[in-house]
Design a protein around this motif. Structure first.
Motif, mmCIF file in Angstrom:
data_model
loop_
_atom_site.group_PDB
_atom_site.id
_atom_site.type_symbol
_atom_site.label_atom_id
_atom_site.label_comp_id
_atom_site.label_asym_id
_atom_site.label_seq_id
_atom_site.Cartn_x
_atom_site.Cartn_y
_atom_site.Cartn_z
ATOM 1 N N LEU A 153 9.260 -12.236 -31.318
ATOM 2 C CA LEU A 153 9.510 -13.631 -30.954
ATOM 3 C C LEU A 153 10.772 -13.771 -30.115
ATOM 4 O O LEU A 153 10.889 -14.690 -29.288
ATOM 5 N N GLY A 154 11.707 -12.845 -30.305
ATOM 6 C CA GLY A 154 12.946 -12.874 -29.535
ATOM 7 C C GLY A 154 12.827 -12.262 -28.156
ATOM 8 O O GLY A 154 13.823 -12.190 -27.433
ATOM 9 N N GLY A 155 11.632 -11.798 -27.791
ATOM 10 C CA GLY A 155 11.424 -11.298 -26.448
ATOM 11 C C GLY A 155 11.069 -9.839 -26.338
ATOM 12 O O GLY A 155 10.768 -9.350 -25.243
ATOM 13 N N ALA A 156 11.078 -9.098 -27.459
ATOM 14 C CA ALA A 156 10.714 -7.682 -27.403
ATOM 15 C C ALA A 156 9.231 -7.535 -27.081
ATOM 16 O O ALA A 156 8.407 -8.345 -27.510
ATOM 17 N N ARG A 157 8.895 -6.511 -26.323
ATOM 18 C CA ARG A 157 7.495 -6.236 -25.996
ATOM 19 C C ARG A 157 6.725 -5.789 -27.226
ATOM 20 O O ARG A 157 5.533 -6.074 -27.374
ATOM 21 N N SER A 158 7.395 -5.059 -28.131
ATOM 22 C CA SER A 158 6.727 -4.554 -29.329
ATOM 23 C C SER A 158 7.764 -4.218 -30.385
ATOM 24 O O SER A 158 8.959 -4.060 -30.086
ATOM 25 N N ALA A 159 7.311 -4.097 -31.622
ATOM 26 C CA ALA A 159 8.152 -3.675 -32.735
ATOM 27 C C ALA A 159 7.257 -3.059 -33.799
ATOM 28 O O ALA A 159 6.067 -3.402 -33.899
ATOM 29 N N PHE A 160 7.817 -2.171 -34.585
ATOM 30 C CA PHE A 160 7.059 -1.395 -35.568
ATOM 31 C C PHE A 160 7.647 -1.607 -36.952
ATOM 32 O O PHE A 160 8.834 -1.371 -37.168
ATOM 33 N N ALA A 161 6.813 -2.056 -37.884
ATOM 34 C CA ALA A 161 7.189 -2.160 -39.296
ATOM 35 C C ALA A 161 6.701 -0.904 -39.999
ATOM 36 O O ALA A 161 5.509 -0.764 -40.288
ATOM 37 N N LEU A 162 7.615 0.013 -40.250
ATOM 38 C CA LEU A 162 7.295 1.297 -40.871
ATOM 39 C C LEU A 162 7.585 1.183 -42.356
ATOM 40 O O LEU A 162 8.742 1.249 -42.775
ATOM 41 N N THR A 163 6.552 1.009 -43.138
ATOM 42 C CA THR A 163 6.770 0.764 -44.552
ATOM 43 C C THR A 163 5.594 1.252 -45.379
ATOM 44 O O THR A 163 4.497 1.455 -44.870
ATOM 45 N N ASP A 310 -5.866 11.917 -29.083
ATOM 46 C CA ASP A 310 -6.589 10.666 -28.854
ATOM 47 C C ASP A 310 -5.706 9.450 -29.088
ATOM 48 O O ASP A 310 -5.937 8.384 -28.494
ATOM 49 N N TYR A 311 -4.694 9.595 -29.939
ATOM 50 C CA TYR A 311 -3.880 8.429 -30.285
ATOM 51 C C TYR A 311 -3.007 7.970 -29.114
ATOM 52 O O TYR A 311 -2.641 6.792 -29.051
ATOM 53 N N PHE A 312 -2.697 8.864 -28.178
ATOM 54 C CA PHE A 312 -2.028 8.408 -26.959
ATOM 55 C C PHE A 312 -2.901 7.375 -26.247
ATOM 56 O O PHE A 312 -2.417 6.318 -25.817
ATOM 57 N N ALA A 313 -4.200 7.681 -26.131
ATOM 58 C CA ALA A 313 -5.126 6.779 -25.439
ATOM 59 C C ALA A 313 -5.312 5.479 -26.215
ATOM 60 O O ALA A 313 -5.482 4.408 -25.610
ATOM 61 N N VAL A 314 -5.279 5.544 -27.547
ATOM 62 C CA VAL A 314 -5.375 4.322 -28.354
ATOM 63 C C VAL A 314 -4.190 3.409 -28.038
ATOM 64 O O VAL A 314 -4.350 2.204 -27.801
ATOM 65 N N GLY A 315 -2.986 3.975 -28.026
ATOM 66 C CA GLY A 315 -1.808 3.175 -27.712
ATOM 67 C C GLY A 315 -1.868 2.591 -26.318
ATOM 68 O O GLY A 315 -1.517 1.420 -26.098
ATOM 69 N N GLU A 316 -2.322 3.373 -25.353
ATOM 70 C CA GLU A 316 -2.438 2.880 -23.977
ATOM 71 C C GLU A 316 -3.422 1.715 -23.902
ATOM 72 O O GLU A 316 -3.170 0.717 -23.203
ATOM 73 N N ALA A 317 -4.552 1.837 -24.592
ATOM 74 C CA ALA A 317 -5.541 0.753 -24.573
ATOM 75 C C ALA A 317 -4.977 -0.518 -25.193
ATOM 76 O O ALA A 317 -5.187 -1.628 -24.678
ATOM 77 N N LEU A 318 -4.239 -0.380 -26.288
ATOM 78 C CA LEU A 318 -3.641 -1.550 -26.929
ATOM 79 C C LEU A 318 -2.605 -2.200 -26.013
ATOM 80 O O LEU A 318 -2.512 -3.433 -25.942
ATOM 81 N N ALA A 319 -1.848 -1.391 -25.305
ATOM 82 C CA ALA A 319 -0.874 -1.940 -24.353
ATOM 83 C C ALA A 319 -1.562 -2.710 -23.246
ATOM 84 O O ALA A 319 -1.002 -3.672 -22.699
ATOM 85 N N GLY A 320 -2.806 -2.311 -22.931
ATOM 86 C CA GLY A 320 -3.547 -2.987 -21.878
ATOM 87 C C GLY A 320 -3.842 -4.445 -22.171
ATOM 88 O O GLY A 320 -4.170 -5.207 -21.252
ATOM 89 N N ALA A 347 3.878 6.034 -28.630
ATOM 90 C CA ALA A 347 4.335 6.532 -27.334
ATOM 91 C C ALA A 347 3.343 6.176 -26.237
ATOM 92 O O ALA A 347 3.738 5.832 -25.112
ATOM 93 N N GLY A 348 2.048 6.244 -26.560
ATOM 94 C CA GLY A 348 1.048 5.821 -25.582
ATOM 95 C C GLY A 348 1.184 4.358 -25.230
ATOM 96 O O GLY A 348 1.068 3.980 -24.058
ATOM 97 N N PHE A 349 1.455 3.551 -26.234
ATOM 98 C CA PHE A 349 1.686 2.114 -25.990
ATOM 99 C C PHE A 349 2.897 1.915 -25.096
ATOM 100 O O PHE A 349 2.864 1.138 -24.137
ATOM 101 N N GLU A 350 3.976 2.617 -25.400
ATOM 102 C CA GLU A 350 5.216 2.436 -24.655
ATOM 103 C C GLU A 350 5.058 2.835 -23.185
ATOM 104 O O GLU A 350 5.531 2.126 -22.286
ATOM 105 N N ARG A 351 4.412 3.951 -22.926
ATOM 106 C CA ARG A 351 4.333 4.409 -21.544
ATOM 107 C C ARG A 351 3.368 3.571 -20.702
ATOM 108 O O ARG A 351 3.456 3.585 -19.478
ATOM 109 N N ALA A 352 2.464 2.839 -21.380
ATOM 110 C CA ALA A 352 1.524 1.986 -20.642
ATOM 111 C C ALA A 352 2.006 0.548 -20.554
ATOM 112 O O ALA A 352 1.348 -0.269 -19.891
ATOM 113 N N SER A 353 3.107 0.223 -21.196
ATOM 114 C CA SER A 353 3.592 -1.165 -21.239
ATOM 115 C C SER A 353 4.363 -1.517 -19.961
ATOM 116 O O SER A 353 4.979 -0.665 -19.339
#
Length: 353
Positions: A153-163, A310-320, A347-353
């Motif tokens: 909400l503060g403007g970040a493109r993404s954030a991860f709740a690791l819990t 495959d998870y790199f491609a999953v992240g890239e697709a989500l970034a899309g 990482a896939g999400f980040e590089r495609a963002s």
């Protein structure tokens, strides 16, 4: 991408669970988070932070998603369990009796005095042990989800709740599937209240995240989408069919994409594209991704065959999708691989963002 990790997660460390009719060591273990955190330290994507939400604010956020009667029970459950028999301090609490609403009527307005009855009332399986630190760990996870939502909400493109424990199986008034508080739902609600008019939740865990759609099933402002193992054969069995579309004002705002055991990445990826198209058609302003890594080919309790790359491609697709995105850590029980798979996706999400 900032990662908010739960410093209290290891307080929840189950001894045994009921799995396929026998007691086995718990699949959901602290090492799951530790491996992800170690991989994020090895391949940093951004800051690693612990949440700083004050208790009153956290209580309000939890209360907007979960029933007070349920959270009051969870907060005091361990003390009640030990009060029944001091020897219980040496073993986890597992439910053994449940009301069957589909078989006979039961009183929803009466809360039994017997602890075992209430434990069953607020749960749907016998595989989710409750222990002394469960409530603290679950609250810590909710704080991570809330901080991640605030960051977006503060403007970040993404954030991860690791819990952990994870959250997507928890409903407004029930736990199960290792989940006690629904972190994804708490994040989605916080995004709504923070100004996002429409929020989508896209669950990529192998197991249908039955708690999340039950929370939002009659709402039109939160779209819930899930790609998961077919509930005709896969846990949690009783929800997740393709004909479940929402109800009331929420009709048409729930999409289930069940797939058969053994599904490979090409078919799974096609389902992901369909899910993302639904998110786009909905006009979401933000996205929450309950990030299950139990779609991995080596997962001991799941049945898809995605590989680590495959998870790199999953992240890239989500970034899309082009949306501000909150990730919440859910399943993934091939413990040695879960860190690699999680960071590959991010990482896939980040590089495609």
């Amino acid at each position: 991408m900032r990662t908010f990790h739960n410093p209290h997660h290891a307080l929840h460390q189950g001894r045994e669970e009921m799995f396929r009719g026998r007691m086995v060591p718990c699949h959901e273990v602290p090492a799951r988070l530790d491996f992800v955190l170690a991989e994020l330290q090895r391949r940093p994507l951004g800051e690693l932070l612990t949440p700083a939400i004050v208790d009153a604010e956290l209580d309000m956020a939890i209360g907007r998603v979960h029933d007070a009667r349920y959270t009051t029970f969870l907060a005091g459950a361990w003390d009640e369990w030990v009060a029944m028999d001091p020897a219980n301090a040496q073993r986890d609490a597992l439910p053994s009796v449940w009301p069957l609403g589909n078989r006979h009527a039961f009183r929803t307005d009466v809360l039994p005095r017997n602890f075992a009855a209430r434990l069953g009332l607020f749960s749907f399986d016998s595989g989710s042990p409750l222990m002394a630190g469960t409530w603290a760990a679950a609250r810590g996870g909710a704080a991570c989800a809330l901080e991640a939502a605030y960051d977006v909400l503060g403007g970040a493109r993404s954030a991860f709740a690791l819990t952990r424990p994870p959250g997507h199986h928890a409903g407004a008034d029930f736990f199960g599937g290792y989940c006690f508080l629904n972190n994804a739902a708490i994040a989605a609600q916080a995004l709504r209240e923070g100004g996002q008019q429409r929020v989508a939740v896209l669950d990529v865990d192998y197991h249908h995240g039955n708690g999340t759609p039950t929370i939002f099933y009659e709402r039109a402002d939160v779209l819930t989408v899930s790609i998961h193992g077919d509930p005709m054969t896969e846990y949690p069995f009783f929800l997740g069919h393709a004909d479940e579309r929402g109800a009331g004002s929420g009709e048409g705002f729930n999409l289930n994409l069940p797939l058969p055991r053994g599904t490979g990445f090409a078919t799974w990826r096609a389902a992901l594209e369909r899910a993302l198209q639904a998110v786009a058609d909905f006009g979401a302003g933000a996205l929450v991704v309950p990030m299950g890594l139990d779609t991995f080919e080596g997962d001991p309790i799941s049945g898809f065959t995605l590989r680590s790359d495959d998870y790199f491609a999953v992240g890239e697709a989500l970034a899309g999708a082009g949306l501000p995105t909150v990730f919440t850590f859910e399943g993934g029980y091939a413990v040695d691989a879960v860190g690699t798979n999680a960071v590959n996706l991010l990482a896939g999400f980040e590089r495609a963002s």
